[in-house]
Every structure is written in C-alpha cells, then in structure tokens.
Design a protein around this motif. Structure first.
Motif, PDB file in Angstrom:
ATOM      1  N   SER A  55     130.073  -2.799  18.223  1.00 20.47           N
ATOM      2  CA  SER A  55     131.338  -3.453  17.869  1.00 20.47           C
ATOM      3  C   SER A  55     132.518  -2.494  17.914  1.00 20.47           C
ATOM      4  N   ALA A  56     132.248  -1.166  17.939  1.00 20.53           N
ATOM      5  CA  ALA A  56     133.322  -0.167  17.924  1.00 20.53           C
ATOM      6  C   ALA A  56     133.753   0.241  19.322  1.00 20.53           C
ATOM      7  N   ILE A  57     133.102  -0.295  20.338  1.00 19.57           N
ATOM      8  CA  ILE A  57     133.395   0.095  21.716  1.00 19.57           C
ATOM      9  C   ILE A  57     134.496  -0.796  22.281  1.00 19.57           C
ATOM     10  N   ARG A 105     130.522  -7.984  24.299  1.00 23.31           N
ATOM     11  CA  ARG A 105     129.703  -7.977  25.513  1.00 23.31           C
ATOM     12  C   ARG A 105     129.905  -6.655  26.242  1.00 23.31           C
ATOM     13  N   LEU A 106     128.825  -5.882  26.334  1.00 25.30           N
ATOM     14  CA  LEU A 106     128.906  -4.541  26.899  1.00 25.30           C
ATOM     15  C   LEU A 106     128.211  -4.481  28.245  1.00 25.30           C
ATOM     16  N   ARG A 107     128.750  -3.624  29.110  1.00 21.24           N
ATOM     17  CA  ARG A 107     128.111  -3.312  30.379  1.00 21.24           C
ATOM     18  C   ARG A 107     128.052  -1.794  30.522  1.00 21.24           C
ATOM     19  N   THR A 115     134.557 -10.620  24.442  1.00 21.39           N
ATOM     20  CA  THR A 115     133.767 -11.120  23.313  1.00 21.39           C
ATOM     21  C   THR A 115     133.031 -12.388  23.688  1.00 21.39           C
ATOM     22  N   ALA A 116     131.765 -12.457  23.354  1.00 20.54           N
ATOM     23  CA  ALA A 116     130.952 -13.650  23.598  1.00 20.54           C
ATOM     24  C   ALA A 116     131.329 -14.756  22.613  1.00 20.54           C
ATOM     25  N   PRO A 117     130.949 -16.017  22.889  1.00 17.99           N
ATOM     26  CA  PRO A 117     131.250 -17.118  21.964  1.00 17.99           C
ATOM     27  C   PRO A 117     130.737 -16.884  20.550  1.00 17.99           C
TER      28      PRO A 117
END
Length: 311
Positions: free
Chosen positions: A90-92, A136-138, A129-131
C-alpha cells in the motif's frame, strides 16, 4: 559439476582481499561458473567472500536470479520497492503508465541495495487501485543507465558498510513490464527467497572462516549440517507455509550453532572477528517480518482449535 559440500571442505581458500563491490562481484561470478543452482552459487560466492557484507552480495544476487531466472549472469541487479512510506504494497506510489505504446515509470525509491553499482533495476510500480481498494502492482525491468534514472548514494550503514544503498529517482523512464502480479509473484516471494539465499551465502562464508582459522572438525560438521538444511528448503515454493515453517526451524538451528561456535572465534584473526561483530546485525534486519510470516504459516496449517490465539 563439483560436489558443493566437498568444495567447501577442500577448495583452496581465496586469500586476495576484496577492495570493493566490483572485486567481490568478479569473484562471485567465478563461483557462479562452478555451480548451477542459485542457492549453491550463493554458498560458493559466500565462501569466496572475505567478509559478511560481500557474502550478502552473493546471496542477494543469487536470490534475484531465483526470482527471475532469465537475468543476465553478468549484471548487478537491484530490487527497487521501498519508498519513503515503506515497503508495504500500500506504500508503493511509483506510477507505471503506458504512453504511445511504451511503458514508463515515475517516482522515487528510497532504499535500493547496490546503489550506483546496479546496472539493472527491478522496479515495483503501481498501475492504480483495484475495485476492492488494493494497490495493483506490476514488476518492471529498467536499465539503470537510462537518462531518466538518477541515483543518489545514501549514508553507509553501521553494519556491512561496503554494500552501498541509494535512493533512485525515476523520471519518465522506459520499462519492460514483467508477467504476473507485482506483489504476489515478485515482492512477496522475494522476501523469503532472499532470506534463504543470504543465509546460504552466510554459511559459505562461515565455512571459509572455519577453514582459515583452523576450527575443529566438529565445528565444521555443525556448519555443514545447517548448510544442508538450507539447501533442502523448497526454493520453488517460497509462498508455501511449510517452507516458512522449515525456514523458521533452520534459523533456530543456525542460532544454536552460532552459540556453540562462539568460543572458536578466539582463534580467528582480529580483523575478521571485528568485521563479524560489526556486521552480525545484518542477519537480524528481516527477523521481525520473518517471524510474522512464520506465525501466519502456522495459523494456515493448524486447525483453528489448535492455534495459540484460539479461545
């Protein structure tokens, strides 16, 4: 192919001092040519290191190659995840966005191991951000020599000061997006993979110390026992509860053996002994998070009635 255990017991110990990261990386690559599996490469690289910090380098680089096997054998690579607010998903806030058919990353990573020596950066970035509110990270690969990459060295740490760390500013930098989820497939498993490989490299280095210092056969045997336990961990399943539980037990065994061997350090040369006392905190840096993973692993495999926190 060499037998790793025989290698540790009989291979001539490299005596030339390692002056910097470049020299340590060169020696690591010699070890990497002798063995195939990244864990064995980490062990052999640690054996070639003249201090714990450079053994860490071997473990860290081998861990990245377990995570991404196609990485070049020649380039130093750095994981870029931690930001000013920390390394939790969540901090990224580093942004990954597509523009004119190219993927670009923007923002700053605050703590990048290898610093200015890294030639390739594994950058964890957000695509929104996802629903359900999840970030959402890649995972992406970035060439550290791109014009938009600016690396600023951080002050050296009190332990293993030879290993540099830096902040990395990424300004509209082209990135190659890797398949999969940035957290589940890269960031989360890497924490366990890194623990295993760094411990493996540490064991290789301790076998070097034992050989040079003339430690007893019993002491060397105990070190090989821990090393065999590390090699037996299922590195292909880093998210497995069983792996986390076995890794917890391996670290307990490691601590017990260190305590048993503590008197033997009196026979070790003063410089190596001083470096060991200075650098030992390196091995505890991930201890709290590793402990949390161990608790979670036991909770996932025990019936609810058997859990310590059950009513």
């Amino acid at each position: 192919m060499d037998s790793l255990l025989d290698f540790l017991l009989t291979e001539p110990v490299p005596t030339a001092p390692l002056d910097d990261v470049t020299a340590a990386w060169t020696r690591h690559r010699v070890a990497a040519n002798r063995f195939d599996g990244p864990v064995d490469v980490a062990i052999a690289g640690g054996f070639g290191a003249d201090r714990l910090g450079f053994a860490f380098l071997s473990g860290y680089q081998a861990a990245l190659r377990t995570l991404i096997p196609e990485l070049s054998a020649d380039e130093l690579v750095a994981m870029c995840a931690t930001e000013e607010s920390g390394g939790h998903p969540s901090a990224i806030h580093t942004v990954l966005a597509e523009r004119d058919g190219a993927w670009l990353v923007n923002d700053t990573k605050s703590f990048v191991t290898m610093g200015v020596f890294a030639q390739r950066l594994l950058v964890i970035a957000s695509v929104g951000t996802a629903p359900d509110g999840r970030n959402r990270l890649r995972a992406t690969m970035v060439d550290a020599r791109e014009a938009g990459v600016r690396v600023t060295n951080n002050p050296a740490l009190a332990f293993a000061p030879e290993i540099p760390h830096a902040s990395v500013r990424l300004t509209v930098v082209r990135a190659r997006v890797l398949p999969g989820d940035g957290y589940l497939d890269y960031l989360k498993p890497f924490r366990t993979i890194e623990d295993i490989h760094v411990l493996a490299a540490t064991m290789g280095w301790l076998m070097r110390v034992a050989r040079v210092s003339g430690w007893s056969r019993a002491g060397r045997q105990r070190l090989l026992t821990v090393l065999a336990a590390v090699r037996g961990l299922d590195i292909d399943a880093p998210n497995s509860p069983g792996v986390h539980i076995a890794l917890g037990g391996t670290f307990e065994l490691f601590d017990e053996v260190l305590a048993e061997l503590n008197p033997l350090w009196e026979s070790t040369d003063l410089t190596t002994r001083q470096w060991w006392e200075r650098d030992r905190p390196l091995l505890a840096t991930a201890g709290r998070v590793r402990g949390q993973r161990l608790v979670a692993a036991w909770r996932s495999v025990l019936p609810e009635s058997d859990r310590p926190d059950s009513p």
